[in-house]
Write a protein that holds these residues in place. Structure first.
Motif, PDB file in Angstrom:
ATOM      1  N   LEU A  87       0.977  -1.368  -0.283  1.00 44.26           N
ATOM      2  CA  LEU A  87      -0.054  -0.090  -0.246  1.00 44.26           C
ATOM      3  C   LEU A  87       0.897   1.199   0.059  1.00 44.26           C
ATOM      4  CD1 LEU A  87      -2.909   1.032   0.235  1.00 44.26           C
ATOM      5  CD2 LEU A  87      -2.708   1.095   2.713  1.00 44.26           C
ATOM      6  N   PHE A  88       1.938   1.193   0.734  1.00 42.17           N
ATOM      7  CA  PHE A  88       2.699   2.382   0.896  1.00 42.17           C
ATOM      8  C   PHE A  88       3.488   2.717  -0.444  1.00 42.17           C
ATOM      9  CE2 PHE A  88       7.123   3.866   1.283  1.00 42.17           C
ATOM     10  CZ  PHE A  88       6.828   5.137   1.809  1.00 42.17           C
ATOM     11  N   LEU A  89       4.034   1.606  -1.344  1.00 47.18           N
ATOM     12  CA  LEU A  89       4.719   1.739  -2.503  1.00 47.18           C
ATOM     13  C   LEU A  89       3.580   2.130  -3.260  1.00 47.18           C
ATOM     14  CD1 LEU A  89       6.716  -1.567  -2.606  1.00 47.18           C
ATOM     15  CD2 LEU A  89       7.488   0.655  -2.133  1.00 47.18           C
ATOM     16  N   ARG A  90       2.302   1.877  -3.483  1.00 52.37           N
ATOM     17  CA  ARG A  90       1.356   2.114  -4.577  1.00 52.37           C
ATOM     18  C   ARG A  90       0.952   3.490  -4.235  1.00 52.37           C
ATOM     19  NH1 ARG A  90      -4.494  -0.721  -6.169  1.00 52.37           N
ATOM     20  NH2 ARG A  90      -4.879   0.762  -7.602  1.00 52.37           N
ATOM     21  N   ILE A  91       0.799   4.112  -3.109  1.00 53.22           N
ATOM     22  CA  ILE A  91       0.615   5.586  -2.766  1.00 53.22           C
ATOM     23  C   ILE A  91       1.908   6.428  -3.189  1.00 53.22           C
ATOM     24  CG2 ILE A  91       0.244   7.074  -0.849  1.00 53.22           C
ATOM     25  CD1 ILE A  91      -1.537   4.793   0.397  1.00 53.22           C
ATOM     26  N   LEU A  92       3.025   5.640  -2.774  1.00 52.79           N
ATOM     27  CA  LEU A  92       4.329   6.655  -2.959  1.00 52.79           C
ATOM     28  C   LEU A  92       4.513   6.880  -4.763  1.00 52.79           C
ATOM     29  CD1 LEU A  92       6.463   7.884  -1.875  1.00 52.79           C
ATOM     30  CD2 LEU A  92       7.916   5.733  -2.230  1.00 52.79           C
ATOM     31  N   GLU A  93       3.954   5.882  -5.531  1.00 53.48           N
ATOM     32  CA  GLU A  93       4.228   5.692  -6.880  1.00 53.48           C
ATOM     33  C   GLU A  93       3.068   6.892  -7.421  1.00 53.48           C
ATOM     34  OE1 GLU A  93       3.458   3.063 -10.753  1.00 53.48           O
ATOM     35  OE2 GLU A  93       3.224   2.294  -8.880  1.00 53.48           O
ATOM     36  N   GLN A  94       2.055   6.751  -6.901  1.00 54.42           N
ATOM     37  CA  GLN A  94       0.950   7.820  -7.460  1.00 54.42           C
ATOM     38  C   GLN A  94       1.363   9.191  -7.163  1.00 54.42           C
ATOM     39  OE1 GLN A  94      -2.607   6.107  -5.408  1.00 54.42           O
ATOM     40  NE2 GLN A  94      -3.329   5.245  -7.142  1.00 54.42           N
ATOM     41  N   ILE A  95       1.791   9.333  -5.951  1.00 54.03           N
ATOM     42  CA  ILE A  95       2.438  10.873  -5.594  1.00 54.03           C
ATOM     43  C   ILE A  95       3.625  11.406  -6.405  1.00 54.03           C
ATOM     44  CG2 ILE A  95       3.306  12.179  -3.479  1.00 54.03           C
ATOM     45  CD1 ILE A  95       1.633  10.596  -1.700  1.00 54.03           C
ATOM     46  N   ALA A  96       4.225  10.054  -6.713  1.00 57.08           N
ATOM     47  CA  ALA A  96       5.620  10.559  -7.397  1.00 57.08           C
ATOM     48  C   ALA A  96       5.216  11.076  -8.727  1.00 57.08           C
ATOM     49  CB  ALA A  96       6.390   9.303  -7.632  1.00 57.08           C
TER      50      ALA A  96
END
Length: 360
Positions: A87-96
């Protein structure tokens, strides 16, 4: 006289002259250039808010999508170590994906602003550790210097103008802001985002104007700081062009060597034409190899006397012809063939020399 000498030394040491190209290159290599940090900030802010203005709808949709997924999907996910990590990686990717374009535009704006002010410059000199920068006395002097006062006034002016511009934008949109309480959440967020972008654009434009004035001041201050005294210009000239005294000695040595080589050619001459006391011109002619006699040595006064002595020591015929000696000396250089108008006169002299040598 002593006071006059001291005054002259004072004026010679006063930095009143513009910096030379060499001095400019030296300070540039040390990283000392005319640059306004405010101009970099203004350009970066202007480009960032311009990107937000033209792509705001895309960012809005991405932000709302992230919120919807957070409340509709992520809240229903079972909490485990693996699920939290994913979940953290997915949110981080979207924010990036949201932040990356803005970040790239900011980098591009900073590069353009620096390049327009300084050009291409790479130096590590400003990064070197210098103990003089840790001197508290010097630091206190810098805090109370005129430059610090100017920077303080600039900061106050920037805050005042940017604050006035943003307040003016808010004042003109006051009616629209007051009606946001009656609208939906999405409309309210869109209106606030649009208002923030407008405030940013107007504030960036005002800051860009101030930064341009600051750049002119920084350029003036830079030119003032790199001024040179007349003595420094003289010292630089000595370093680049050489000491005039040494240069004169080198030229004198070169003349002496050239004179020595010329004197070594006198014994090879066929005839030395003299004035008889002031001028002497040595001629040489080789039948079949030369189209005309050439001048292998010439001189006046002392040099002419030395040439006649050498000619006498090596049995070179000396012929006195005042007008011809003066004319050859003034109209020819060493290594030149004699001019055509002197062919007849020189031919008669050479014929006389050859007859004399056959008799001997």
């Amino acid at each position: 006289m002593k006071l006059l000498r001291l005054d002259l030394q004072f004026f010679a040491g006063e930095k009143t002259e513009k910096a030379t190209p060499r001095k400019r290159q030296e300070v540039r290599e040390k990283g000392q250039v005319a640059k306004s940090a405010d101009l970099n900030t203004a350009v970066v802010l202007l480009l960032v808010f311009a990107v937000l203005l033209f792509s705001g709808s895309l960012y809005q949709e991405t932000f709302f999508q992230l919120l919807r997924e957070s409340f509709q999907q992520y809240t229903r996910t079972d909490i485990t170590v693996d699920s939290v990590h994913l979940l953290f990686l997915r949110i981080l990717e979207q924010i990036a994906w949201v932040v990356a374009p803005i970040f790239l535009v900011a980098i591009f704006g900073a590069f353009i602003a620096n390049f327009l002010q300084v050009g291409f410059l790479f130096t590590t000199e400003p990064l070197q550790m210098k103990l003089s920068k840790l001197d508290p006395i010097q630091g206190f002097k810098r805090m109370l210097s005129l430059r610090s006062l100017v920077e303080l006034l600039k900061s106050i002016l920037k805050i005042a103008i940017v604050g006035f511009v943003t307040f003016f934008v808010l004042w003109t949109k006051l009616g629209q802001i007051l009606t946001l309480t009656t609208k939906s959440l999405s409309t309210t967020l869109s209106s606030l985002a649009s208002l923030a972008v407008q405030m940013g654009l107007y504030a960036s434009a005002a800051l860009l104007f101030l930064a341009f004035l600051d750049y002119l001041y920084q350029r003036f201050d830079f030119e003032k700081n790199i001024r040179m005294s007349k003595q420094e210009i003289k010292e630089e000239y000595k370093k680049t062009e050489g000491d005039p005294l040494i240069k004169s000695k080198i030229k004198q040595k070169q003349r002496e060597m050239a004179m020595k080589r010329m004197m070594q050619e006198v014994p090879k001459a066929d005839v030395v034409i003299t004035n008889p006391t002031h001028y002497a011109v040595a001629l040489k002619y080789e039948d079949g190899k030369m189209d005309a006699p050439i001048v292998i040595a010439k001189g006046v006064d002392y040099i002419a006397l030395k040439m006649k002595q050498l000619a006498k020591e090596h049995d070179v015929v000396t012929v006195e012809n005042r007008p011809l000696a003066r004319a050859l000396y003034s109209q020819t250089e060493i290594g030149d063939a004699i001019p055509e108008q002197f062919f007849k006169a020189v031919a008669e002299i050479l014929a006389y020399v050859y007859r004399l040598k056959r008799k001997i």
